[in-house]
Design a protein around this motif. Structure first.
Motif, PDB file in Angstrom:
ATOM      1  N   TYR B  35       0.849  -1.190   0.000  1.00  0.00           N
ATOM      2  CA  TYR B  35       0.000   0.000   0.000  1.00  0.00           C
ATOM      3  C   TYR B  35       0.885   1.241   0.000  1.00  0.00           C
ATOM      4  O   TYR B  35       2.019   1.216   0.444  1.00  0.00           O
ATOM      5  CB  TYR B  35      -0.852   0.065   1.275  1.00  0.00           C
ATOM      6  N   LEU B  43      -5.140   4.424   2.910  1.00  0.00           N
ATOM      7  CA  LEU B  43      -4.196   3.494   2.306  1.00  0.00           C
ATOM      8  C   LEU B  43      -4.752   3.030   0.964  1.00  0.00           C
ATOM      9  O   LEU B  43      -5.912   2.626   0.875  1.00  0.00           O
ATOM     10  CB  LEU B  43      -4.000   2.274   3.217  1.00  0.00           C
ATOM     11  N   ARG B  44      -3.919   3.049  -0.056  1.00  0.00           N
ATOM     12  CA  ARG B  44      -4.341   2.599  -1.379  1.00  0.00           C
ATOM     13  C   ARG B  44      -3.487   1.412  -1.800  1.00  0.00           C
ATOM     14  O   ARG B  44      -2.266   1.456  -1.711  1.00  0.00           O
ATOM     15  CB  ARG B  44      -4.241   3.739  -2.393  1.00  0.00           C
ATOM     16  N   LEU B  45      -4.157   0.386  -2.291  1.00  0.00           N
ATOM     17  CA  LEU B  45      -3.486  -0.855  -2.648  1.00  0.00           C
ATOM     18  C   LEU B  45      -2.757  -0.718  -3.973  1.00  0.00           C
ATOM     19  O   LEU B  45      -3.344  -0.347  -4.985  1.00  0.00           O
ATOM     20  CB  LEU B  45      -4.527  -1.983  -2.723  1.00  0.00           C
TER      21      LEU B  45
END
Lengths: 115, 115
Positions: B35, B43-45
């Motif tokens: 992330y 949080l961005r994957l």
């Protein structure tokens, strides 16, 4: 595309006050998790809710999953300085094969509890 | 009891340089994730892996590559770093089980600055 919106984004309160953090989406999730993150560390899981309408309590923290499984809330009673941190909600999605380990994280709520 | 270990903890790069972030877990988890965390965006994957030798794209994969040659390790590579990749990067792992989302266990992050 951010699917989970949290409010408020920032919150500064005095010790002993109560507060509620909201996590909202237009999408349905199979489960909803709440994490707390302290500075310089990774998020740590607080709770997982899986059933619409479910309520879970963790000491002074109460978590609720919306009836339609699109939203959730976190309520803290009598906040303490140790509750300070970034609170993140995360909706569960499937990875395939029946496992549901893909998480969509919310935008986060930064909480500061002043002594 | 190390859990998830990320190296390095801090790094400064110049635009166009390449580097690899290493994640190691000792919990025998099947799933691993990378992330990025940016202010106000949660949080961005970036990429994830459901097992040794397999990887898949997440929400924001452009500019990154990953490899999972061993079950315990998950590497994140930046081939040509750009200022937009300045962020805090978190690795996480979780077990493979049926049913509701399993908790993800996070490392303490790598703070990366691209000049």
């Amino acid at each position: 595309t951010q699917l989970l919106e949290q409010s408020p984004q920032f919150l500064s309160i005095q010790e002993g006050e109560n507060l509620t953090v909201y996590c909202n989406s237009s999408s349905v999730f199979s489960s909803l998790q709440w994490y707390r993150q302290e500075p310089g560390e990774g998020p740590v899981l607080l709770v997982t809710v899986v059933t619409g309408g479910e309520v879970k309590k963790l000491k002074r923290l109460t978590f609720q999953f919306g009836d339609a499984r699109k939203d959730s809330s976190l309520h803290i009673t009598a906040a303490q300085p140790g509750d300070t941190g970034l609170y993140l909600c995360a909706g569960g999605r499937g990875l395939g094969g029946g496992a549901t380990n893909k998480l969509i994280f919310g935008t986060g709520t930064l909480l500061a509890v002043q002594p | 009891n190390a859990g998830v270990t990320q190296t390095p903890k801090f790094r400064v790069l110049k635009t166009g340089q390449s580097m690899t972030l290493l994640c190691a877990q000792d919990m025998n988890h099947e799933y691993m994730y990378w992330y990025r965390q940016d202010p106000g965006m949660g949080l961005r994957l970036i990429h994830y892996s459901v097992g040794e030798g397999t990887t898949a794209k997440g929400e924001v994969p452009d500019g990154y590559n990953v490899s999972r040659l061993k079950k315990q390790n998950f590497l994140l590579g930046l081939e040509s770093a750009a200022p937009s990749q300045t962020s805090v990067y978190f690795c996480a792992s979780s077990p493979r089980r049926q049913g509701p989302s399993q908790p993800q266990h996070f490392g303490d992050g790598t703070r990366l600055s691209i000049l």
